[in-house]
Design a protein around this motif. Structure first.
Motif, mmCIF file in Angstrom:
data_model
loop_
_atom_site.group_PDB
_atom_site.id
_atom_site.type_symbol
_atom_site.label_atom_id
_atom_site.label_comp_id
_atom_site.label_asym_id
_atom_site.label_seq_id
_atom_site.Cartn_x
_atom_site.Cartn_y
_atom_site.Cartn_z
ATOM 1 N N CYS A 1 0.848 -1.198 0.000
ATOM 2 C CA CYS A 1 0.000 0.000 0.000
ATOM 3 C C CYS A 1 0.883 1.246 0.000
ATOM 4 O O CYS A 1 0.575 2.233 -0.691
ATOM 5 C CB CYS A 1 -0.933 0.014 1.206
ATOM 6 N N LYS A 2 1.994 1.203 0.734
ATOM 7 C CA LYS A 2 2.916 2.364 0.780
ATOM 8 C C LYS A 2 3.552 2.588 -0.588
ATOM 9 O O LYS A 2 3.779 3.738 -0.987
ATOM 10 C CB LYS A 2 3.984 2.150 1.853
ATOM 11 N N ILE A 3 3.855 1.520 -1.325
ATOM 12 C CA ILE A 3 4.394 1.670 -2.691
ATOM 13 C C ILE A 3 3.323 2.280 -3.594
ATOM 14 O O ILE A 3 3.598 3.211 -4.356
ATOM 15 C CB ILE A 3 4.929 0.320 -3.212
ATOM 16 N N VAL A 4 2.079 1.805 -3.490
ATOM 17 C CA VAL A 4 0.979 2.382 -4.297
ATOM 18 C C VAL A 4 0.844 3.873 -4.010
ATOM 19 O O VAL A 4 0.665 4.685 -4.928
ATOM 20 C CB VAL A 4 -0.360 1.662 -3.988
ATOM 21 N N GLU A 5 0.977 4.239 -2.746
ATOM 22 C CA GLU A 5 0.797 5.649 -2.356
ATOM 23 C C GLU A 5 2.033 6.502 -2.618
ATOM 24 O O GLU A 5 2.003 7.715 -2.411
ATOM 25 C CB GLU A 5 0.416 5.714 -0.871
ATOM 26 N N GLY A 6 3.148 5.854 -3.035
ATOM 27 C CA GLY A 6 4.378 6.602 -3.310
ATOM 28 C C GLY A 6 5.173 6.938 -2.062
ATOM 29 O O GLY A 6 6.116 7.728 -2.115
ATOM 30 N N HIS A 7 4.849 6.317 -0.933
ATOM 31 C CA HIS A 7 5.566 6.600 0.315
ATOM 32 C C HIS A 7 6.837 5.785 0.446
ATOM 33 O O HIS A 7 7.719 6.116 1.246
ATOM 34 C CB HIS A 7 4.660 6.354 1.533
ATOM 35 N N ILE A 8 6.920 4.691 -0.324
ATOM 36 C CA ILE A 8 8.151 3.886 -0.397
ATOM 37 C C ILE A 8 8.508 3.805 -1.874
ATOM 38 O O ILE A 8 7.637 3.517 -2.707
ATOM 39 C CB ILE A 8 7.942 2.475 0.196
ATOM 40 N N PRO A 9 9.775 4.104 -2.222
ATOM 41 C CA PRO A 9 10.141 4.098 -3.647
ATOM 42 C C PRO A 9 10.183 2.691 -4.223
ATOM 43 O O PRO A 9 10.451 1.716 -3.503
ATOM 44 C CB PRO A 9 11.539 4.730 -3.662
ATOM 45 N N ALA A 10 9.901 2.590 -5.505
ATOM 46 C CA ALA A 10 10.001 1.318 -6.224
ATOM 47 C C ALA A 10 10.278 1.648 -7.685
ATOM 48 O O ALA A 10 9.961 2.749 -8.145
ATOM 49 C CB ALA A 10 8.704 0.530 -6.090
ATOM 50 N N THR A 11 10.863 0.683 -8.373
ATOM 51 C CA THR A 11 11.111 0.848 -9.806
ATOM 52 C C THR A 11 9.861 0.391 -10.544
ATOM 53 O O THR A 11 9.667 -0.798 -10.806
ATOM 54 C CB THR A 11 12.344 0.026 -10.231
ATOM 55 N N ILE A 12 9.009 1.354 -10.841
ATOM 56 C CA ILE A 12 7.711 1.040 -11.447
ATOM 57 C C ILE A 12 7.888 0.857 -12.949
ATOM 58 O O ILE A 12 8.547 1.670 -13.607
ATOM 59 C CB ILE A 12 6.700 2.154 -11.109
ATOM 60 N N VAL A 13 7.337 -0.235 -13.477
ATOM 61 C CA VAL A 13 7.468 -0.509 -14.921
ATOM 62 C C VAL A 13 6.158 -0.312 -15.673
ATOM 63 O O VAL A 13 6.176 -0.031 -16.869
ATOM 64 C CB VAL A 13 8.059 -1.914 -15.194
ATOM 65 N N ARG A 14 5.044 -0.455 -15.005
ATOM 66 C CA ARG A 14 3.743 -0.210 -15.635
ATOM 67 C C ARG A 14 2.762 0.248 -14.560
ATOM 68 O O ARG A 14 2.860 -0.170 -13.408
ATOM 69 C CB ARG A 14 3.161 -1.497 -16.270
ATOM 70 N N GLU A 15 1.796 1.062 -14.991
ATOM 71 C CA GLU A 15 0.708 1.454 -14.094
ATOM 72 C C GLU A 15 -0.584 1.418 -14.884
ATOM 73 O O GLU A 15 -0.596 1.725 -16.077
ATOM 74 C CB GLU A 15 0.919 2.869 -13.566
ATOM 75 N N SER A 16 -1.663 1.062 -14.224
ATOM 76 C CA SER A 16 -2.991 1.195 -14.824
ATOM 77 C C SER A 16 -3.895 1.808 -13.757
ATOM 78 O O SER A 16 -3.459 2.048 -12.621
ATOM 79 C CB SER A 16 -3.519 -0.167 -15.290
ATOM 80 N N GLU A 17 -5.128 2.031 -14.137
ATOM 81 C CA GLU A 17 -6.080 2.621 -13.184
ATOM 82 C C GLU A 17 -6.189 1.772 -11.917
ATOM 83 O O GLU A 17 -6.373 2.284 -10.826
ATOM 84 C CB GLU A 17 -7.434 2.706 -13.883
ATOM 85 N N THR A 18 -6.048 0.452 -12.094
ATOM 86 C CA THR A 18 -6.307 -0.456 -10.965
ATOM 87 C C THR A 18 -5.066 -1.187 -10.452
ATOM 88 O O THR A 18 -5.155 -1.855 -9.421
ATOM 89 C CB THR A 18 -7.335 -1.533 -11.388
ATOM 90 N N THR A 19 -3.937 -1.079 -11.177
ATOM 91 C CA THR A 19 -2.757 -1.890 -10.827
ATOM 92 C C THR A 19 -1.467 -1.074 -10.900
ATOM 93 O O THR A 19 -1.407 -0.042 -11.567
ATOM 94 C CB THR A 19 -2.601 -3.095 -11.783
ATOM 95 N N VAL A 20 -0.434 -1.595 -10.223
ATOM 96 C CA VAL A 20 0.929 -1.064 -10.331
ATOM 97 C C VAL A 20 1.857 -2.269 -10.485
ATOM 98 O O VAL A 20 1.675 -3.290 -9.817
ATOM 99 C CB VAL A 20 1.334 -0.263 -9.065
ATOM 100 N N ALA A 21 2.854 -2.137 -11.379
ATOM 101 C CA ALA A 21 3.858 -3.197 -11.580
ATOM 102 C C ALA A 21 5.234 -2.602 -11.323
ATOM 103 O O ALA A 21 5.568 -1.542 -11.855
ATOM 104 C CB ALA A 21 3.771 -3.747 -13.004
ATOM 105 N N PHE A 22 6.035 -3.288 -10.498
ATOM 106 C CA PHE A 22 7.363 -2.771 -10.139
ATOM 107 C C PHE A 22 8.329 -3.935 -9.954
ATOM 108 O O PHE A 22 7.921 -5.071 -9.682
ATOM 109 C CB PHE A 22 7.297 -1.920 -8.859
ATOM 110 N N ARG A 23 9.636 -3.624 -10.097
ATOM 111 C CA ARG A 23 10.649 -4.686 -10.004
ATOM 112 C C ARG A 23 10.809 -5.143 -8.555
ATOM 113 O O ARG A 23 10.811 -4.328 -7.633
ATOM 114 C CB ARG A 23 11.979 -4.193 -10.592
ATOM 115 N N ASP A 24 10.947 -6.455 -8.402
ATOM 116 C CA ASP A 24 11.157 -7.032 -7.070
ATOM 117 C C ASP A 24 12.506 -6.559 -6.536
ATOM 118 O O ASP A 24 13.502 -6.516 -7.263
ATOM 119 C CB ASP A 24 11.110 -8.565 -7.154
ATOM 120 N N ILE A 25 12.565 -6.226 -5.252
ATOM 121 C CA ILE A 25 13.789 -5.713 -4.637
ATOM 122 C C ILE A 25 14.868 -6.802 -4.539
ATOM 123 O O ILE A 25 16.052 -6.492 -4.447
ATOM 124 C CB ILE A 25 13.466 -5.125 -3.237
ATOM 125 N N ASN A 26 14.451 -8.046 -4.586
ATOM 126 C CA ASN A 26 15.382 -9.183 -4.447
ATOM 127 C C ASN A 26 15.123 -10.174 -5.581
ATOM 128 O O ASN A 26 14.603 -11.268 -5.374
ATOM 129 C CB ASN A 26 15.164 -9.836 -3.070
#
Ligand code: 5GP
Ligand code: ZN
Length: 117
Positions: free
Chosen positions: A12-37
């Motif tokens: 939820c924090k990644i969705v809200e932008g409170h924790i950074p992530a390498t986002i590769v795709r976004e849609s109205e309902t989803t977020v896709a980001f690279r796994d940290i490990n």
């Protein structure tokens, strides 16, 4: 309420932008980001913006969003030009789920064994 953001949820924090992530795709309902490990050259997590503890609960409550997650998972594989890949929903601690916000792992770019451990 079902689907509402949870204060103690990492994704939820990644969705809200409170924790950074390498986002590769976004849609109205989803977020896709690279796994940290990453466990493969491509290892991306696709999550619903809404909080559901597991893919099973997401599919039961919001089947259209569950379909969005699956569609986005395949789109990630297309973007990374993967001919073969694996989409995994670890469901429950015994199956290796450690983050209890529904997510699909999209993994590819190396040979894979079956069955997984
Ligand atoms: P699970 O074990 O629940 O199926 O998958 C959780 C995944 O989230 C793991 O592969 C883990 O590496 C990844 N992960 C945990 N914390 C973070 C984080 O802060 N950022 C990102 N990008 N991935 C994370
Ligand atoms: Zn969450």
């Amino acid at each position: 309420m079902a689907g509402e953001p949870q204060d103690d949820c990492l994704f939820c924090k990644i969705v809200e932008g409170h924790i950074p992530a390498t986002i590769v795709r976004e849609s109205e309902t989803t977020v896709a980001f690279r796994d940290i490990n990453p466990q493969a050259p491509t290892h991306v997590l696709v999550i619903p913006r809404a909080h559901y503890p597991s893919a099973a609960e997401l599919a039961a409550a919001e089947p259209m969003i569950a379909a969005d997650v699956l569609r986005e998972a395949h789109a990630v594989a297309d973007e990374d030009k993967l001919e073969s890949y694996r989409i995994v929903f670890n469901t429950g601690a015994g199956a290796g789920q450690t983050v209890f916000h529904a997510h699909a792992h999209v993994m590819g770019g190396r040979g894979m064994q079956w069955p997984p451990g």
